[in-house]
Design an enzyme around this catalytic site. Structure first.
Site: not given
Length: 214
Positions: A69, A71-72, A75, A141, A154, A172
C-alpha cells in the site's frame, strides 16, 4: 457504482486478511465479484507501506510486515476498526479522490460521536487539530493501493486500542504529530462494536455514490 457487499469478519490475523483482500480483488477485477468492504480487527501487528524509512520502524526491533500500500508505517491491533474497501473506481482513476471520500466518511462518523476532526493538507487520514492537549494527532489512518482500477487496503479508525505501540515508532512517518483514539479524545470508552454500524453506513454512502462528501 455497483452495490456494496459488506463483510464483518471479526478478529483476523493481518496476513490472512491480506490474502482475503487479494482474492476479493481478483474477483472484482474479473467481474465475478461485487464491490466489497471488509470490516475487521487485527491481532497486534506493525505494517509498513512502500515509503517507510528504516528510522521510522519500531525502536525495539519488533517485526514488521511490509505491504504494497501507499503510506508509511502504522500499527494495527484490537480496539481499532480496520476497513478494506475493494471497489472499482470510475475511469479515469482518481486515487486522491478515493482517499478524500474515505476521510469524509470517517469524519462523519467522528462527528456523530461528538468529535470534531479535520483533513490536513498534504497528510492523509483524519486528524484532531492541535490544541491545549497536544499537537495535531491522527485518529484514523488511510493507506490504499489501486491495481487494474480496483482498490485495496484502506483505513484504520482508533476506537479504544492500546495506544502504547504508537510510541514505539514514528507513526505514519510524521515526527511532529501524534496518534489518538475516539476514547482518548472523548473521555469515554468508544468500542469497535459501537463504531462499526456508523462506519458501515457512512462507507456505504460514499462508496456507492449515494452521497457527495463535503
Amino acid at each position: 457504482m455497483s452495490e456494496l457487499s459488506v463483510v464483518r469478519a471479526g478478529l483476523v490475523p493481518y496476513e490472512q486478511a491480506w490474502a482475503q483482500q487479494r482474492e476479493v480483488h481478483e474477483r472484482r477485477v474479473a467481474g465475478t465479484g461485487p464491490d466489497t468492504l471488509l470490516l475487521l480487527e487485527h491481532p497486534p501487528v506493525y505494517t509498513a507501506g512502500k515509503r517507510t524509512l528504516p528510522s521510522e520502524r519500531p525502536f525495539d526491533g519488533t517485526p514488521v510486515i511490509d505491504v504494497d500500500r501507499g503510506g508509511k508505517i502504522t500499527w494495527h491491533g484490537p480496539g481499532q476498526l480496520v476497513g478494506y474497501p475493494i471497489v472499482q473506481l470510475a475511469d479515469p482513476v482518481d486515487v486522491v479522490a478515493h482517499v478524500r471520500r474515505l476521510e469524509a466518511a470517517l469524519m462523519e462518523v467522528c462527528a456523530g460521536f461528538g468529535l470534531a476532526t479535520s483533513q490536513v493538507e498534504g497528510r492523509s487520514g483524519v486528524w484532531v487539530l492541535a490544541d491545549e492537549r497536544g499537537p495535531d494527532r491522527k485518529v484514523a489512518a488511510i493507506g490504499v493501493r489501486v491495481a487494474r482500477g480496483v482498490t485495496m487496503h484502506g483505513f484504520a479508525l482508533n476506537c479504544d486500542p492500546d495506544m502504547g505501540p504508537f510510541s514505539n515508532m514514528v507513526p505514519c512517518g510524521i515526527p511532529d504529530a501524534g496518534a489518538t483514539s475516539l476514547t482518548a479524545e472523548l473521555g469515554r470508552d468508544v468500542t469497535v462494536a459501537e463504531a462499526i454500524e456508523p462506519v458501515e453506513a457512512a462507507m456505504r454512502r460514499v462508496l456507492t455514490g449515494t452521497a457527495v462528501p463535503a
